[in-house]
Design a protein around this motif. Structure first.
Motif: not given
Length: 400
Positions: A183-210
């Protein structure tokens, strides 16, 4: 990401004057550096060890940073190369979307025949000077928490402070495939969408690279993958920017073109037992035996970075993503392990499959603030004295 360093002491001031530290010249220094590091491995022999082959590129571990350097130490009239150190500078978050320029110091090695002459100290000082001249506000190094020589060298001689203790988790790649959750779907994200998601979920974290966009598009990055419950897949439209209720995400980095590893020093009996488990698993994969990986020949690893999960199904989705990465490694002959490094309090730590005997509960990161950098330039108060803004630590795959 651990940095194994042999402590050196300044035992003879006259000998220090015979040492010249300069920038690495690939054409002139490559053979000398390779020979010096080979002697370091021989000097540390006599027991089970993990040996790295840098594939003829001594600067490979920092080459993928836009700002990097490698220094060599020459000794005596013969100008023999007796030490090396590597460093780079990147812009990362210190929490709350505040960015600082951070230097990473790694790969300090001194030839066994020239230790206790202050060579390591001179290499570190020269590298720190380069870091400050190129705008670094902080510097850090990583080492095994049991490596007292390394810890003492940096904390006592160079005023570094014990800062963070992420966990390194290692999952051997078995001869059998791992079943993915139903019941699990795994798919590949394009780099632009991946970047958008990462900048959101790791905005408050430490060591996230610009420059996360550069990492995601690097040739060593095999892609970013997201896991969702199949029933929620038709309801999610990534164009809206709204994240699904439950998901897991990770990116995969391969060291295949970067460096290779090999285990040496294991007894003949243990070697035979390990290989027998591998053969049995290959012949009868339905048994799902936890076979020992073939680490006695040159192998590479897959490094999982940007691991994050949300929602009630998050843990199950994350485990399936890790199993998916394992199966990618299973299809890539020569991949020996899947490795991840996460913060001690990161929820994903509890669900990532791993072998405790290969993993490390505490990988110590020591940090230093350069004295000539003001708090205003750093963004606010001293990062070293502030509490973590989030349990999330983004481990840059270029650091391994």
């Amino acid at each position: 990401m651990s940095l194994k360093i042999v402590a050196v002491n300044s035992a003879a001031a006259g000998d220090e004057k015979s040492v010249v530290v300069r920038e690495y010249d690939e054409e002139k220094d490559k053979a000398g550096v390779e020979e010096m590091e080979r002697l370091c491995e021989i000097g540390e022999g006599g027991k089970l060890s993990l040996v790295a082959d840098l594939l003829g590129d001594p600067i490979c571990r920092v080459r993928h940073f836009p700002s990097h350097i490698m220094l060599v130490a020459e000794y005596g009239e013969e100008r023999e190369i007796v030490g090396v150190i590597r460093g780079c500078i990147k812009t990362v978050t210190r929490g709350h979307s505040v960015y600082v320029n951070l230097a990473y110091i790694l790969g300090l090695r001194v030839a066994p025949s020239h230790r206790r002459l202050g060579i390591g100290k001179k290499l570190v000082h020269k590298l720190e000077e380069w870091c400050k001249q190129n705008g670094a506000e902080y510097a850090y190094m990583a080492t095994d928490c049991t490596n007292e020589a390394s810890i003492n060298l940096f904390t006592r001689k160079f005023d570094y402070t014990k800062f963070r203790t992420p966990t390194m988790l290692v999952q051997p790649v078995h001869a059998h495939y791992k079943p993915l959750g139903s019941g699990i779907a795994i798919f590949r994200l394009n780099p632009k969408l991946a970047e958008t998601l990462y900048r959101r979920v790791f905005a408050n974290s430490e060591f996230f690279p610009k420059d996360i966009d550069k990492i995601l598009c690097n040739k060593l990055s095999l892609g970013t993958f997201m896991a969702l419950p199949k029933k929620s897949l038709p309801k999610w439209d990534p164009k809206t920017g709204i994240l699904p209720p439950s998901f897991a995400i990770t990116s995969v980095w391969s060291t295949k073109q970067l460096f290779r590893l090999q285990v040496k020093g294991m007894s003949t009996l243990k070697h035979a037992c390990c290989m027998a488990s591998r053969v049995l698993d290959a012949w009868m994969p339905w048994l799902m035996l936890p076979s020992f990986p073939d680490v006695f020949r040159s192998f590479w690893v897959y490094f999982l970075y940007g691991l994050h999960m949300e929602g009630k199904n998050g843990p199950r989705l994350m485990k399936s993503l890790c199993d998916f990465a394992h199966n990618m490694g299973r299809d890539d002959d020569g991949c020996g392990a899947v490795v991840a490094e996460v913060g001690q309090r990161d929820p994903v730590r509890e669900v990532i499959p791993h072998w405790s005997k290969f993993s490390m509960s505490e990988d110590l990161w020591c940090m230093k603030k350069f004295n000539d950098v003001s708090d205003e330039k750093c963004g606010s108060s001293d990062w070293l004295k502030s509490r973590p803004s989030s349990p999330l630590i983004f481990v840059d795959p270029r650091d391994i």
